[in-house]
Design an enzyme around this catalytic site. Sequence first.
Site, PDB file in Angstrom:
ATOM      1  N   GLN A 167      -6.323  -1.200   5.287  1.00  0.00           N
ATOM      2  CA  GLN A 167      -6.875  -1.882   6.467  1.00  0.00           C
ATOM      3  C   GLN A 167      -8.282  -2.426   6.202  1.00  0.00           C
ATOM      4  O   GLN A 167      -8.812  -3.170   7.025  1.00  0.00           O
ATOM      5  CB  GLN A 167      -6.951  -0.912   7.650  1.00  0.00           C
ATOM      6  CG  GLN A 167      -5.608  -0.480   8.192  1.00  0.00           C
ATOM      7  CD  GLN A 167      -4.892  -1.560   8.987  1.00  0.00           C
ATOM      8  OE1 GLN A 167      -5.435  -2.639   9.251  1.00  0.00           O
ATOM      9  NE2 GLN A 167      -3.661  -1.295   9.370  1.00  0.00           N
ATOM     10  N   HIS A 211      -0.881  -7.890   3.548  1.00  0.00           N
ATOM     11  CA  HIS A 211      -0.392  -8.405   4.832  1.00  0.00           C
ATOM     12  C   HIS A 211      -1.213  -7.993   6.049  1.00  0.00           C
ATOM     13  O   HIS A 211      -0.923  -8.441   7.166  1.00  0.00           O
ATOM     14  CB  HIS A 211       1.099  -8.092   5.023  1.00  0.00           C
ATOM     15  CG  HIS A 211       1.440  -6.687   5.386  1.00  0.00           C
ATOM     16  ND1 HIS A 211       1.630  -6.299   6.686  1.00  0.00           N
ATOM     17  CD2 HIS A 211       1.649  -5.586   4.634  1.00  0.00           C
ATOM     18  CE1 HIS A 211       1.955  -5.007   6.702  1.00  0.00           C
ATOM     19  NE2 HIS A 211       1.957  -4.557   5.470  1.00  0.00           N
ATOM     20  N   THR A 226       9.143  -7.193 -12.918  1.00  0.00           N
ATOM     21  CA  THR A 226       8.622  -8.546 -13.068  1.00  0.00           C
ATOM     22  C   THR A 226       7.641  -8.862 -11.952  1.00  0.00           C
ATOM     23  O   THR A 226       7.934  -8.600 -10.776  1.00  0.00           O
ATOM     24  CB  THR A 226       9.790  -9.556 -13.047  1.00  0.00           C
ATOM     25  OG1 THR A 226      10.683  -9.230 -14.102  1.00  0.00           O
ATOM     26  CG2 THR A 226       9.292 -10.986 -13.216  1.00  0.00           C
ATOM     27  N   ALA A 256       0.819  -1.215   0.000  1.00  0.00           N
ATOM     28  CA  ALA A 256       0.000   0.000   0.000  1.00  0.00           C
ATOM     29  C   ALA A 256       0.853   1.265   0.000  1.00  0.00           C
ATOM     30  O   ALA A 256       0.431   2.293  -0.518  1.00  0.00           O
ATOM     31  CB  ALA A 256      -0.945   0.000   1.193  1.00  0.00           C
ATOM     32  N   THR A 257       2.045   1.209   0.558  1.00  0.00           N
ATOM     33  CA  THR A 257       2.916   2.395   0.518  1.00  0.00           C
ATOM     34  C   THR A 257       3.198   2.779  -0.931  1.00  0.00           C
ATOM     35  O   THR A 257       3.044   3.928  -1.331  1.00  0.00           O
ATOM     36  CB  THR A 257       4.248   2.116   1.247  1.00  0.00           C
ATOM     37  OG1 THR A 257       3.955   1.804   2.611  1.00  0.00           O
ATOM     38  CG2 THR A 257       5.179   3.318   1.189  1.00  0.00           C
ATOM     39  N   CYS A 289       4.534   1.768  12.577  1.00  0.00           N
ATOM     40  CA  CYS A 289       5.602   2.363  11.779  1.00  0.00           C
ATOM     41  C   CYS A 289       6.142   3.623  12.435  1.00  0.00           C
ATOM     42  O   CYS A 289       7.166   4.140  12.025  1.00  0.00           O
ATOM     43  CB  CYS A 289       5.136   2.651  10.362  1.00  0.00           C
ATOM     44  SG  CYS A 289       3.384   2.524  10.137  1.00  0.00           S
TER      45      CYS A 289
HETATM   46  C1  LIG Z   1      -0.123  -0.836   6.617  1.00  0.00           C
HETATM   47  C2  LIG Z   1      -0.692   0.377   5.973  1.00  0.00           C
HETATM   48  C3  LIG Z   1      -0.061   0.986   4.890  1.00  0.00           C
HETATM   49  C4  LIG Z   1       1.260   0.492   4.350  1.00  0.00           C
HETATM   50  O1  LIG Z   1       1.075  -0.704   3.657  1.00  0.00           O
HETATM   51  P1  LIG Z   1       2.342  -1.579   3.208  1.00  0.00           P
HETATM   52  O2  LIG Z   1       1.723  -2.623   2.347  1.00  0.00           O
HETATM   53  O3  LIG Z   1       2.930  -2.107   4.468  1.00  0.00           O
HETATM   54  O4  LIG Z   1       3.250  -0.695   2.451  1.00  0.00           O
HETATM   55  C5  LIG Z   1      -0.653   2.081   4.316  1.00  0.00           C
HETATM   56  N1  LIG Z   1      -1.810   2.566   4.797  1.00  0.00           N
HETATM   57  C6  LIG Z   1      -2.442   2.013   5.835  1.00  0.00           C
HETATM   58  C7  LIG Z   1      -3.738   2.586   6.292  1.00  0.00           C
HETATM   59  C8  LIG Z   1      -1.910   0.908   6.457  1.00  0.00           C
HETATM   60  O5  LIG Z   1      -2.525   0.377   7.506  1.00  0.00           O
END
Ligand SMILES: *Cc1c(COP(=O)(O)O)cnc(C)c1O
Length: 388
Positions: free
Chosen positions: A182, A204, A243, A74-75, A329
């Site tokens: 989330q 994850h 890839t 998600a980042t 984080c």
């Molecule tokens: C965990 C999270 C992210 C980051 O996701 P990653 O897949 O770890 O990069 C971004 N936004 C929210 C709301 C999250 O909970």
Amino acid sequence: MAHRPIYLDCFATTPVDPQVLEAMLPYFTEHFGNSASITHQYGWEAEAAVARSREILAAAINAAPEEIVFTSGATEANNLAIKGVAEAYFSKGQHIITVQTEHNAVLDPCQYLESLGFEVTYLPVQPDGLIDLDSLEKAFRPETILVSVMAANNEIGVLQPLAEIGRRCRDRAVFFHSDAAQAIGKVPLDVQAMQIDLMSLTAHKVYGPKGIGALYVRRRHPRVQLAPQLHGGGHERGMRSGTLYPPQIVGFAKAVALGIADMESEGNRLNQLRERLWRQLSQLPGMHLNGHPTQRLPGNLNISVEGVEGQALLLGLRPVAAVSSGAACSSTKTAPSHVLMALGHSAALAYASLRFGIGRFNTADEIDRVAECAIAAIQSLRQASMAN
Ligand SMILES: *Cc1c(COP(=O)(O)O)cnc(C)c1O
């Protein structure tokens, strides 16, 4: 490792569900092909698995398979959405609206864009963590190109009113991005009904593997153009080169499918466990529930405890329960959570917060043990501070 603490940090990450792992395994050593290899069976096998996964993920949010762009999580999806739209549409306008309680993976790209000359409005939230739709209305400008509001908050779990936000964005022809890291697999998401144009996902937080996610990018009504942030072989329709990683992609789709199959009953079970924990903890005086009491993710309990040091409380709980204070984080930083501060808390209450993330593999017995330990820790810390 006979006595590891009870894991109650499911908003930081979750274990991979054994069914997810089982689905992934053949794609490491057996069906290991490069899904971009079109000249032989190894490539076709990988491509078929990717295509099936894409369909599952698209269906999960009522999108089309071509609208799913795989990313590392998600980042990356948030960066691609925000910077990709900003770069593609800067000649149309240079104003973005987001919210103070967003994840850093939204806030930091926005701050980066400010350094390039974009203007960003960071909407405040109400004491329950929800945005005020009137203040959103007032924030729109003729040069607004993007609104980014998360589906579910990673600290306090509150669910923002996506459909109401989507309608307001569509009325003004402004793109609507939502970080749903989330929310996916836990609460219903529908990019048509909610009028979402871009949506970030990750595996994850929903019992899938780390290192895989996706960005939904609307192709029709309206079509969203994105400036790629990774240039290379032109994968993912040029929007994200690199890839593809079939084991992770297969695991991501399996995790989301499992989450959706059981969404309602598991949501009810997690909410019951959450209530069970809060019922016990709230018998103590000076306990505050952070975030809206019902409009929130199942299994999320975020509390502030008057009269204790947050770090001391975490220390007291550590042998029994793995929980966090604020966002995982940012737990290396000493600043109080920006989310709790946005609710209007004092720094002291924001520091003295605990986030319990109850998940698929937790039991009522575990909740009772953690409640007992937390109550004992809070009482002894309060007694110690009175004695001083
Ligand atoms: C965990 C999270 C992210 C980051 O996701 P990653 O897949 O770890 O990069 C971004 N936004 C929210 C709301 C999250 O909970």
